[in-house]
Scaffold this motif. Structure first.
Motif, PDB file in Angstrom:
ATOM      1  N   PHE A  95       0.652  -1.657   0.104  1.00  0.00           N
ATOM      2  CA  PHE A  95      -0.116  -0.068  -0.138  1.00  0.00           C
ATOM      3  C   PHE A  95       1.426   1.135   0.390  1.00  0.00           C
ATOM      4  CE2 PHE A  95      -2.367  -3.640   2.370  1.00  0.00           C
ATOM      5  CZ  PHE A  95      -3.660  -3.489   1.514  1.00  0.00           C
ATOM      6  N   ARG A  96       0.388   2.477  -0.225  1.00  0.00           N
ATOM      7  CA  ARG A  96       1.317   3.666  -0.170  1.00  0.00           C
ATOM      8  C   ARG A  96       1.163   4.284   1.055  1.00  0.00           C
ATOM      9  NH1 ARG A  96      -0.745   6.236  -5.916  1.00  0.00           N
ATOM     10  NH2 ARG A  96       1.013   5.217  -7.789  1.00  0.00           N
ATOM     11  N   GLU A  97       0.220   4.856   1.810  1.00  0.00           N
ATOM     12  CA  GLU A  97      -0.204   4.868   3.001  1.00  0.00           C
ATOM     13  C   GLU A  97       0.347   4.375   4.057  1.00  0.00           C
ATOM     14  OE1 GLU A  97       0.387   7.967   3.122  1.00  0.00           O
ATOM     15  OE2 GLU A  97       0.533   8.058   0.615  1.00  0.00           O
ATOM     16  N   ARG A  98       0.206   4.295   4.796  1.00  0.00           N
ATOM     17  CA  ARG A  98      -0.103   3.006   6.058  1.00  0.00           C
ATOM     18  C   ARG A  98      -1.652   2.514   6.560  1.00  0.00           C
ATOM     19  NH1 ARG A  98       4.889   3.735   6.986  1.00  0.00           N
ATOM     20  NH2 ARG A  98       7.035   3.941   7.643  1.00  0.00           N
ATOM     21  N   ASP A  99      -2.131   4.915   6.418  1.00  0.00           N
ATOM     22  CA  ASP A  99      -4.168   4.219   6.588  1.00  0.00           C
ATOM     23  C   ASP A  99      -4.115   3.472   5.844  1.00  0.00           C
ATOM     24  OD1 ASP A  99      -2.972   5.992   8.434  1.00  0.00           O
ATOM     25  OD2 ASP A  99      -4.503   7.556   7.304  1.00  0.00           O
ATOM     26  N   GLU A 100      -3.800   3.331   5.348  1.00  0.00           N
ATOM     27  CA  GLU A 100      -4.598   1.479   3.609  1.00  0.00           C
ATOM     28  C   GLU A 100      -4.189   0.901   4.186  1.00  0.00           C
ATOM     29  OE1 GLU A 100      -4.382   4.636  -0.285  1.00  0.00           O
ATOM     30  OE2 GLU A 100      -2.501   3.702   0.067  1.00  0.00           O
ATOM     31  N   ALA A 101      -3.078   0.615   4.720  1.00  0.00           N
ATOM     32  CA  ALA A 101      -2.256  -0.863   4.982  1.00  0.00           C
ATOM     33  C   ALA A 101      -3.600  -0.966   6.819  1.00  0.00           C
ATOM     34  CB  ALA A 101      -1.246  -0.732   4.752  1.00  0.00           C
ATOM     35  N   ALA A 102      -3.197  -0.086   6.970  1.00  0.00           N
ATOM     36  CA  ALA A 102      -3.944  -0.092   8.416  1.00  0.00           C
ATOM     37  C   ALA A 102      -5.645  -0.928   8.175  1.00  0.00           C
ATOM     38  CB  ALA A 102      -4.068   1.003   9.854  1.00  0.00           C
ATOM     39  N   ASP A 103      -6.290   0.347   7.259  1.00  0.00           N
ATOM     40  CA  ASP A 103      -7.295   0.093   7.138  1.00  0.00           C
ATOM     41  C   ASP A 103      -7.897  -1.680   6.812  1.00  0.00           C
ATOM     42  OD1 ASP A 103      -8.720   2.446   7.931  1.00  0.00           O
ATOM     43  OD2 ASP A 103      -8.686   2.885   5.090  1.00  0.00           O
ATOM     44  N   PHE A 104      -6.910  -2.383   5.303  1.00  0.00           N
ATOM     45  CA  PHE A 104      -6.869  -3.577   5.623  1.00  0.00           C
ATOM     46  C   PHE A 104      -6.534  -4.288   6.541  1.00  0.00           C
ATOM     47  CE2 PHE A 104      -4.132  -7.456   4.159  1.00  0.00           C
ATOM     48  CZ  PHE A 104      -4.802  -8.133   3.072  1.00  0.00           C
ATOM     49  N   ASN A 105      -5.822  -4.130   7.163  1.00  0.00           N
ATOM     50  CA  ASN A 105      -5.456  -4.793   8.526  1.00  0.00           C
ATOM     51  C   ASN A 105      -6.404  -5.054   9.239  1.00  0.00           C
ATOM     52  OD1 ASN A 105      -3.694  -6.489  10.002  1.00  0.00           O
ATOM     53  ND2 ASN A 105      -3.392  -5.395  11.311  1.00  0.00           N
ATOM     54  N   GLN A 106      -7.635  -3.844   9.435  1.00  0.00           N
ATOM     55  CA  GLN A 106      -8.878  -3.841  10.362  1.00  0.00           C
ATOM     56  C   GLN A 106      -9.566  -4.832   9.555  1.00  0.00           C
ATOM     57  OE1 GLN A 106      -8.396  -2.268  13.669  1.00  0.00           O
ATOM     58  NE2 GLN A 106     -10.314  -3.514  13.892  1.00  0.00           N
ATOM     59  N   CYS A 107      -9.687  -4.569   8.408  1.00  0.00           N
ATOM     60  CA  CYS A 107     -10.957  -5.333   8.110  1.00  0.00           C
ATOM     61  C   CYS A 107     -10.315  -6.953   8.149  1.00  0.00           C
ATOM     62  CB  CYS A 107     -10.118  -5.045   6.184  1.00  0.00           C
ATOM     63  SG  CYS A 107     -12.664  -5.894   5.667  1.00  0.00           S
ATOM     64  N   ILE A 108      -9.216  -7.337   8.154  1.00  0.00           N
ATOM     65  CA  ILE A 108      -9.005  -8.507   8.369  1.00  0.00           C
ATOM     66  C   ILE A 108      -9.650  -9.139   9.595  1.00  0.00           C
ATOM     67  CG2 ILE A 108      -7.262 -10.515   8.745  1.00  0.00           C
ATOM     68  CD1 ILE A 108      -7.909  -9.407   5.546  1.00  0.00           C
ATOM     69  N   VAL A 109      -9.114  -8.022  10.792  1.00  0.00           N
ATOM     70  CA  VAL A 109      -9.307  -8.839  12.093  1.00  0.00           C
ATOM     71  C   VAL A 109     -10.838  -8.500  12.290  1.00  0.00           C
ATOM     72  CG1 VAL A 109      -9.182  -7.570  14.474  1.00  0.00           C
ATOM     73  CG2 VAL A 109      -7.523  -7.367  12.972  1.00  0.00           C
ATOM     74  N   ASN A 110     -11.926  -7.717  11.518  1.00  0.00           N
ATOM     75  CA  ASN A 110     -13.386  -7.740  11.778  1.00  0.00           C
ATOM     76  C   ASN A 110     -13.835  -8.962  11.217  1.00  0.00           C
ATOM     77  OD1 ASN A 110     -13.009  -4.793  12.370  1.00  0.00           O
ATOM     78  ND2 ASN A 110     -13.676  -4.105  10.996  1.00  0.00           N
ATOM     79  N   PHE A 111     -13.032  -9.559  10.516  1.00  0.00           N
ATOM     80  CA  PHE A 111     -13.591 -10.493   9.857  1.00  0.00           C
ATOM     81  C   PHE A 111     -13.684 -11.259  10.580  1.00  0.00           C
ATOM     82  CE2 PHE A 111     -12.871 -14.716   7.175  1.00  0.00           C
ATOM     83  CZ  PHE A 111     -14.150 -15.001   6.933  1.00  0.00           C
ATOM     84  N   GLN A 112     -12.477 -12.050  11.355  1.00  0.00           N
ATOM     85  CA  GLN A 112     -12.273 -12.862  12.278  1.00  0.00           C
ATOM     86  C   GLN A 112     -13.163 -13.021  13.041  1.00  0.00           C
ATOM     87  OE1 GLN A 112      -7.814 -11.905  11.860  1.00  0.00           O
ATOM     88  NE2 GLN A 112      -7.082 -14.421  11.840  1.00  0.00           N
ATOM     89  N   ASN A 113     -13.071 -11.520  14.062  1.00  0.00           N
ATOM     90  CA  ASN A 113     -13.790 -11.540  15.015  1.00  0.00           C
ATOM     91  C   ASN A 113     -15.277 -11.512  14.693  1.00  0.00           C
ATOM     92  OD1 ASN A 113     -12.203 -10.282  16.746  1.00  0.00           O
ATOM     93  ND2 ASN A 113     -12.534  -8.537  16.498  1.00  0.00           N
ATOM     94  N   ALA A 114     -15.844 -11.320  13.490  1.00  0.00           N
ATOM     95  CA  ALA A 114     -17.131 -10.959  13.256  1.00  0.00           C
ATOM     96  C   ALA A 114     -17.315 -13.212  13.220  1.00  0.00           C
ATOM     97  CB  ALA A 114     -17.689 -11.284  12.392  1.00  0.00           C
ATOM     98  N   ILE A 115     -16.650 -13.821  12.643  1.00  0.00           N
ATOM     99  CA  ILE A 115     -17.162 -15.059  12.331  1.00  0.00           C
ATOM    100  C   ILE A 115     -16.660 -16.087  13.592  1.00  0.00           C
ATOM    101  CG2 ILE A 115     -15.362 -17.345  11.995  1.00  0.00           C
ATOM    102  CD1 ILE A 115     -17.508 -15.544   9.528  1.00  0.00           C
ATOM    103  N   ALA A 116     -15.755 -15.629  14.601  1.00  0.00           N
ATOM    104  CA  ALA A 116     -16.152 -15.649  16.005  1.00  0.00           C
ATOM    105  C   ALA A 116     -16.602 -15.377  16.472  1.00  0.00           C
ATOM    106  CB  ALA A 116     -14.760 -14.841  16.861  1.00  0.00           C
TER     107      ALA A 116
END
Length: 165
Positions: free
Chosen positions: A129-150
Motif C-alpha cells: 500500500f502507498r499509505e500506512r492508513d490504507e494498510a491499517a484499513d486492510f488489516n482492520q478489515c481482516i481482524v473484523n472478519f475474524q471477530n465476526a466469525i468468532a
C-alpha cells in the motif's frame, strides 16, 4: 467496483444462499513477486523488488458466508477490468496466517496466498500500500472478519446449548 466472474464462487445458488458483504475497496495497491518460503518462515518486503511491482491493481474485500474473498483486479486501457488473483480465505480449515501474513519489516506490506480464478494454481504474492492508513484499513478489515466469525460461532454454540436443555 465491478463484479467479476470468480469461477465456482459465482454460481447462482451459492450467491443466493450466503451473505454477501463488500467490506473494503481500494485503488491502487501493488502486487510483488515473492521468493518461496517454508511454512512459518517470515516474509520481508525488503526482499521484493519494490521499485518494480508485478502489477498495479484494485483491491476488493468481500465476505461470502464464512469465506472472505480478497480480490485483485487490473485494468488496461481500452479493455474491461480483469481478475488478477483472488485469495479465498477459509479460517475454518486453516488459520488466517496461512492466507495473510504481515511482513517482518514494514507495516505497509503483506504476503497473500492467492489462486487463479478457478482455484487451480496457488502462489504467495506481496501486497503493498502507498499509505500506512490504507494498510491499517486492510488489516482492520481482516481482524473484523475474524471477530465476526468468532462471534457467530459462539452464538451458534450458545443456541445449541439452549436447545439441548
Amino acid at each position: 467496483m465491478d463484479d467479476f466472474d470468480m469461477g465456482l464462487l459465482d454460481d447462482t445458488k451459492y450467491k443466493i444462499a450466503v451473505l454477501r458483504q463488500k467490506m473494503l475497496g481500494m485503488y491502487p495497491v501493488f502486487m510483488y513477486r515473492t521468493k518461496p518460503k517454508t511454512e512459518g518462515e517470515e516474509y520481508f518486503a525488503d526482499e521484493w523488488n519494490l521499485r518494480k511491482p508485478l502489477k498495479e491493481c484494485s483491491l476488493r474485500i468481500e465476505r461470502r458466508g464464512e469465506i472472505l474473498l480478497i480480490v485483485f483486479t487490473y485494468k488496461n486501457p481500452g479493455v474491461p477490468p480483469a481478475l488478477f488473483a483472488v485469495s479465498k480465505v477459509d479460517i475454518s480449515s486453516k488459520g488466517m496466517e496461512h492466507y495473510v501474513k504481515p511482513v517482518g519489516d514494514s507495516s505497509r506490506y503483506f504476503a497473500i496466498r492467492v489462486t487463479d480464478e478457478m482455484g487451480e494454481r496457488e502462489a504467495v504474492v506481496g501486497l503493498g500500500f502507498r499509505e500506512r492508513d490504507e494498510a491499517a484499513d486492510f488489516n482492520q478489515c481482516i481482524v473484523n472478519f475474524q471477530n465476526a466469525i468468532a462471534r457467530e460461532r459462539l452464538g451458534r454454540a450458545d443456541e445449541m446449548t439452549h436447545h439441548e436443555e
